[in-house]
Design a protein around this motif. Structure first.
Motif, PDB file in Angstrom:
ATOM      1  N   ASP A   1      19.197 -36.068  16.535  1.00  0.00           N
ATOM      2  CA  ASP A   1      18.391 -35.071  16.548  1.00  0.00           C
ATOM      3  C   ASP A   1      17.015 -35.339  17.354  1.00  0.00           C
ATOM      4  N   THR A   2      16.592 -36.390  17.375  1.00  0.00           N
ATOM      5  CA  THR A   2      15.375 -36.806  18.290  1.00  0.00           C
ATOM      6  C   THR A   2      15.773 -36.855  19.583  1.00  0.00           C
ATOM      7  N   PHE A   3      16.815 -37.202  20.100  1.00  0.00           N
ATOM      8  CA  PHE A   3      17.219 -37.129  21.316  1.00  0.00           C
ATOM      9  C   PHE A   3      17.422 -35.693  21.887  1.00  0.00           C
ATOM     10  N   VAL A   4      17.946 -34.861  21.280  1.00  0.00           N
ATOM     11  CA  VAL A   4      18.360 -33.523  21.446  1.00  0.00           C
ATOM     12  C   VAL A   4      16.951 -32.562  21.571  1.00  0.00           C
ATOM     13  N   ARG A   5      16.071 -33.203  20.946  1.00  0.00           N
ATOM     14  CA  ARG A   5      14.499 -32.471  20.700  1.00  0.00           C
ATOM     15  C   ARG A   5      13.920 -32.834  22.105  1.00  0.00           C
TER      16      ARG A   5
ATOM     17  N   ASP B   1      20.202 -45.465  24.142  1.00  0.00           N
ATOM     18  CA  ASP B   1      19.021 -46.393  24.732  1.00  0.00           C
ATOM     19  C   ASP B   1      19.569 -46.687  26.162  1.00  0.00           C
ATOM     20  N   SER B   2      21.021 -47.102  26.371  1.00  0.00           N
ATOM     21  CA  SER B   2      21.502 -47.363  27.683  1.00  0.00           C
ATOM     22  C   SER B   2      21.411 -46.331  28.604  1.00  0.00           C
ATOM     23  N   PHE B   3      21.745 -44.960  28.079  1.00  0.00           N
ATOM     24  CA  PHE B   3      21.722 -43.889  28.963  1.00  0.00           C
ATOM     25  C   PHE B   3      20.371 -43.635  29.485  1.00  0.00           C
ATOM     26  N   GLU B   4      19.103 -43.789  28.468  1.00  0.00           N
ATOM     27  CA  GLU B   4      17.736 -43.404  29.235  1.00  0.00           C
ATOM     28  C   GLU B   4      17.431 -44.527  30.070  1.00  0.00           C
ATOM     29  N   GLN B   5      17.863 -45.911  29.924  1.00  0.00           N
ATOM     30  CA  GLN B   5      17.646 -46.796  31.058  1.00  0.00           C
ATOM     31  C   GLN B   5      18.168 -46.704  32.357  1.00  0.00           C
ATOM     32  N   ARG B   6      19.534 -46.119  32.123  1.00  0.00           N
ATOM     33  CA  ARG B   6      20.007 -45.949  33.368  1.00  0.00           C
ATOM     34  C   ARG B   6      19.562 -44.456  34.064  1.00  0.00           C
ATOM     35  N   TRP B   7      19.241 -43.695  33.083  1.00  0.00           N
ATOM     36  CA  TRP B   7      18.489 -42.452  33.797  1.00  0.00           C
ATOM     37  C   TRP B   7      17.220 -42.772  34.572  1.00  0.00           C
ATOM     38  N   ALA B   8      16.396 -43.411  33.797  1.00  0.00           N
ATOM     39  CA  ALA B   8      15.289 -44.060  34.461  1.00  0.00           C
ATOM     40  C   ALA B   8      15.290 -44.730  35.777  1.00  0.00           C
ATOM     41  N   SER B   9      16.184 -45.500  35.643  1.00  0.00           N
ATOM     42  CA  SER B   9      16.325 -46.504  37.009  1.00  0.00           C
ATOM     43  C   SER B   9      17.128 -45.484  38.249  1.00  0.00           C
ATOM     44  N   GLY B  10      17.767 -44.461  37.860  1.00  0.00           N
ATOM     45  CA  GLY B  10      18.143 -43.608  39.087  1.00  0.00           C
ATOM     46  C   GLY B  10      19.579 -43.524  38.857  1.00  0.00           C
ATOM     47  N   ASP B  11      20.395 -44.409  38.130  1.00  0.00           N
ATOM     48  CA  ASP B  11      21.836 -44.388  38.065  1.00  0.00           C
ATOM     49  C   ASP B  11      22.281 -43.203  37.172  1.00  0.00           C
ATOM     50  N   ARG B  12      21.984 -42.023  37.604  1.00  0.00           N
ATOM     51  CA  ARG B  12      22.152 -40.979  36.690  1.00  0.00           C
ATOM     52  C   ARG B  12      23.729 -40.443  36.508  1.00  0.00           C
ATOM     53  N   ASP B  13      24.255 -40.520  37.684  1.00  0.00           N
ATOM     54  CA  ASP B  13      25.752 -40.140  37.402  1.00  0.00           C
ATOM     55  C   ASP B  13      26.646 -40.853  36.431  1.00  0.00           C
TER      56      ASP B  13
ATOM     57  N   LEU C   1      26.877 -32.454  23.732  1.00  0.00           N
ATOM     58  CA  LEU C   1      27.279 -32.073  24.805  1.00  0.00           C
ATOM     59  C   LEU C   1      26.552 -31.140  25.642  1.00  0.00           C
ATOM     60  N   SER C   2      26.034 -30.151  25.023  1.00  0.00           N
ATOM     61  CA  SER C   2      25.114 -29.120  25.810  1.00  0.00           C
ATOM     62  C   SER C   2      23.965 -29.880  26.309  1.00  0.00           C
ATOM     63  N   THR C   3      23.287 -30.822  25.784  1.00  0.00           N
ATOM     64  CA  THR C   3      22.064 -31.445  26.120  1.00  0.00           C
ATOM     65  C   THR C   3      22.496 -32.356  27.432  1.00  0.00           C
ATOM     66  N   VAL C   4      23.765 -32.940  27.384  1.00  0.00           N
ATOM     67  CA  VAL C   4      24.156 -33.689  28.548  1.00  0.00           C
ATOM     68  C   VAL C   4      24.556 -33.052  29.741  1.00  0.00           C
ATOM     69  N   ASP C   5      25.233 -31.801  29.397  1.00  0.00           N
ATOM     70  CA  ASP C   5      25.652 -31.024  30.617  1.00  0.00           C
ATOM     71  C   ASP C   5      23.997 -30.417  31.368  1.00  0.00           C
ATOM     72  N   ALA C   6      23.307 -30.005  30.344  1.00  0.00           N
ATOM     73  CA  ALA C   6      21.886 -29.578  30.908  1.00  0.00           C
ATOM     74  C   ALA C   6      21.109 -30.637  31.750  1.00  0.00           C
ATOM     75  N   LEU C   7      21.199 -31.941  31.333  1.00  0.00           N
ATOM     76  CA  LEU C   7      20.556 -33.115  32.192  1.00  0.00           C
ATOM     77  C   LEU C   7      21.482 -33.129  33.378  1.00  0.00           C
TER      78      LEU C   7
ATOM     79  N   PRO D   1      14.715 -32.207  26.747  1.00  0.00           N
ATOM     80  CA  PRO D   1      14.155 -31.180  27.573  1.00  0.00           C
ATOM     81  C   PRO D   1      12.872 -31.383  28.241  1.00  0.00           C
ATOM     82  N   ASN D   2      12.076 -32.004  27.610  1.00  0.00           N
ATOM     83  CA  ASN D   2      10.712 -32.307  28.072  1.00  0.00           C
ATOM     84  C   ASN D   2      10.428 -33.625  28.590  1.00  0.00           C
ATOM     85  N   GLU D   3      11.065 -34.702  28.111  1.00  0.00           N
ATOM     86  CA  GLU D   3      10.829 -36.106  28.564  1.00  0.00           C
ATOM     87  C   GLU D   3      11.889 -36.801  29.494  1.00  0.00           C
ATOM     88  N   LEU D   4      13.069 -36.240  29.471  1.00  0.00           N
ATOM     89  CA  LEU D   4      14.051 -36.514  30.587  1.00  0.00           C
ATOM     90  C   LEU D   4      14.136 -35.725  31.854  1.00  0.00           C
ATOM     91  N   THR D   5      13.093 -36.033  32.791  1.00  0.00           N
ATOM     92  CA  THR D   5      13.103 -35.101  34.092  1.00  0.00           C
ATOM     93  C   THR D   5      13.470 -35.898  35.263  1.00  0.00           C
TER      94      THR D   5
END
Length: 670
Positions: A659-663, A545-557, A604-610, A666-670
């Motif tokens: 499993d939900t996050f990994v699925r 949850d914290s990751f997605e909030q930061r991702w959406a706010s632009g604090d991606r690093d 790990l692969s999902t995070v590296d892909a993001l 790819p399509n929702e975290l853009t």
């Protein structure tokens, strides 16, 4: 139960300077490196050691005791061998080069530390406490003890108890306040809040092995649990073939279990479950029941249970019961059962003065609604018989004081809790290892319960996680903290393996951390409906949850850095656990460890892909998401072993979260 005979002074003197292993089958370790003469000690007011179960009272009494050289143990005959052996073993592990055991009245002038073990009111213990200026309450409840340790110029350790069990529990506390070279300078006054504390092997599916039961009994001693109820549903001589005697080899195993139980101050309760075929009004069946109980008495059983759960009361097993009690009904079943139990209590239990009151699991065991069945039990059943109850539900979402109060009203007595956690033998638990904390049991239940036994998993060693919490709760529910007990279980499995492996006074921090990550991934605890009463992977869920909030706010690093660090801890946890945790826990958990290997790689692969996506490299991102899906597919292909657990299903780890996050990623975290 039969208390183990107290040790004679002659035997104690023969022990002088000799170590006998108290809690393991392993040879005792060599004494650890002794501290330097000028090694520092902690000062009064410093932190208290962690003890599980939490003592009723513990406070800083003085400096820590530096353990070195010769230690003298002065022991009274009231202290039994398990308590003495454990005390001696802990002192050797702490760094004593020699431990001598003596009777009261003698003194070894060369000893660097004197340890006194005896009855709480004995002159030796009273004098020792007075010399230490420890004004401990005069607590003489069963299983109680006082422990006082103080260093300085004349270091001393005093342990006084109400009975042999109290002496043994004092030694178990000594084990936990001791580290290499040191005994914490603390005072402890302690007693349990519940008289019955332990586990009931009452699940369906593959029963525990004999060695697993032996290990569990030793573990119960470590955790101050005093009750083991033998009731595996798939033991034919317990249920389906209850009239038949055990074969000699099985009876020999029972005798060995009884001996192990006594050595660790555990009541071995033998349960016989005749309800599927007994004719309540048939004298031959009654005599068969009494005969089977007598056979178990003859090999040492002193505690008995008659479970009449998971049977029908819409039909009788014989025509004679309809003549005696009328057409099948809830009320008729209650009267028939109460008559049977009353007769067993009167003609068997009362005829054997050393047998404890009879225990009973009713057919209606899982609610607080009154009924004709409960009315019959309440009105007819001997008040001495202990009635077991699973809470307001077979697997309740919580157990409150009010629930237990209502149960007392409908049963006409305080009830004995059969807690169906962490059992995993029902359909909606398929594929799960239940490693969440022992939670949602209300503080204060000890005022309403006769005791608390948990029904564990088919996986015995993995059940120790919840059993540790239950031990902490049943001993001192007023101070119970589920999260504290949860971590205490990890610490036990990560090094303080007194019962099941090479003993140690310390836990490996890296293994503890890895276990806590793994526990979180297996936190989900389902109700019979499949809905969770403990949520899946709450710590991972919080981090996502914290990751997605930061991702959406632009604090991606920052988001990617924090999540990747935790993903790495998931990926690393299985190997750390395999290398550092108790081997039997590793064996029980291996399918879930293997799944965690794959899910860790997927995350790990999902995070590296993001990260690649955040850098504008969508091709690399796609490759990473594909790798994550391959790892997830490998995890989803794993299934439970029918030889180890019932029912069967795919291995589930953090399902609905990881499993939900990994699925979705790819399509929702853009």
């Amino acid at each position: 139960m039969h208390r183990q005979k107290t040790r004679s002074v002659a035997v104690v003197l023969a022990m002088a300077g000799v170590l006998v292993a108290g809690c393991t089958n392993s040879p005792p370790p060599e004494p650890g490196q002794q501290p330097a003469e000028d090694a520092p000690v902690s000062l009064p007011g410093s932190g208290l050691p962690s003890v599980t179960p939490q003592p009723a009272q513990m406070n800083r009494l003085g400096d820590d005791i530096a353990v070195r050289g010769k230690v003298e143990v002065i022991v009274e005959p009231s202290v039994d061998r398990p308590a003495l052996d454990l005390t001696v073993q802990v002192l050797r592990m702490a760094g004593a080069s020699e431990v001598v055991v003596r009777e009261p009245g003698r003194r070894d002038e060369d000893a660097t530390l004197r340890v006194r073990l005896g009855g709480r009111t004995s002159p030796m213990i009273v004098k020792g406490l007075q010399q230490m200026h420890y004004d401990a309450p005069w607590n003489m409840e069963p299983e109680s003890y006082v422990l006082a340790a103080s260093g300085g110029e004349d270091p001393a350790l005093v342990m006084g108890s109400s009975d042999p069990a109290g002496s043994y529990y004092a030694a178990q506390t000594l084990r936990q306040i001791t580290s290499p070279g040191r005994i914490a300078g603390v005072g402890v006054v302690d007693e349990p809040t519940m008289p019955y504390r332990g586990a009931i092997e009452g699940f369906y599916g593959p029963p525990w092995t004999h060695q697993e039961r032996m290990d569990q009994l030793a573990f119960y001693g470590d955790m101050k649990l005093n009750t083991y109820i033998y009731a595996p549903k798939d033991d034919p001589y317990h249920r389906e073939q209850w009239r038949e005697p055990y074969p000699p080899e099985k009876l020999g195993e029972v005798q060995e279990l009884i001996g192990q139980a006594h050595a660790h101050h555990v009541k071995f309760v033998y349960a016989l479950s005749p309800g599927k075929s007994i004719c309540y009004s048939d004298e031959a069946d009654f005599q068969a029941l009494i005969g089977k109980m007598q056979a178990m008495y003859d090999v040492g059983v002193r505690d008995f249970s008659l479970p009449l759960d998971d049977i029908s009361y819409t039909s009788w097993n014989c025509a004679a019961d309809e003549q005696a009690y009328g057409s099948p009904s809830k009320g008729a079943a209650g009267r028939a059962q109460a008559d049977l139990l009353n007769r067993v209590q009167k003609e068997f239990v009362d005829a054997h003065p050393d047998v404890s009151p009879l225990q009973f699991v009713p057919t209606e065991y899982s609610d607080v609604e009154d009924s004709a069945y409960k009315t019959a039990i309440r009105q007819v059943l001997d008040p001495r018989v202990l009635v077991m109850w699973t809470g307001d539900g077979v697997i309740p979402s919580q157990i409150t004081v009010e629930d237990a109060r209502e149960a007392e009203q409908v049963w006409g007595r305080k009830v004995f809790l059969w807690d169906n956690y962490p059992v995993n033998d029902f359909d909606d638990s398929a594929g799960r290892l239940l490693l969440g904390p022992y939670g949602k049991r209300q503080n204060g239940l000890s005022e309403q319960l006769e005791g608390d036994v948990v029904n564990p998993m088919n996986q015995a060693a993995a059940s120790k996680v919840a059993e540790t919490g239950a031990a902490d709760f049943a001993w001192n529910d007023e101070k119970f903290d589920p999260q504290r007990a949860w971590r205490a279980a990890a610490e036990y499995l990560a090094g303080d393996r007194f019962a099941g492996g090479e003993p140690s006074l310390t836990a490996d921090p890296k293994t503890v951390d890895a276990l806590m990550v793994f526990f979180d991934l297996n936190h989900m605890s389902p109700l019979a409906s499949g809905k969770p009463w403990q949520a899946p992977a709450p710590e991972l869920d919080r981090r996502l949850d914290s990751f997605e909030q930061r991702w959406a706010s632009g604090d991606r690093d920052r988001a990617l850095g924090e999540l990747r660090a935790y993903a790495q801890s998931i990926a690393d946890a299985p190997e750390a656990i395999r290398a550092g945790a108790a081997p039997d826990f590793v064996a029980d958990s291996e399918p879930w460890l293997a799944a965690t290997d794959h899910w860790g790689d997927a995350l790990l692969s999902t995070v590296d892909a993001l990260r690649a996506r955040a850098g504008g490299d969508e091709a690399a991102a796609r490759a990473g998401f594909d790798a994550a899906e391959q790892a997830a597919a490998q995890a989803r292909s794993l299934r439970t072993d029918p030889a180890e657990v019932r029912p069967q299903g795919p291995i589930l780890v953090a399902d609905g979260v990881l499993d939900t996050f990994v699925r979705r990623a790819p399509n929702e975290l853009t």
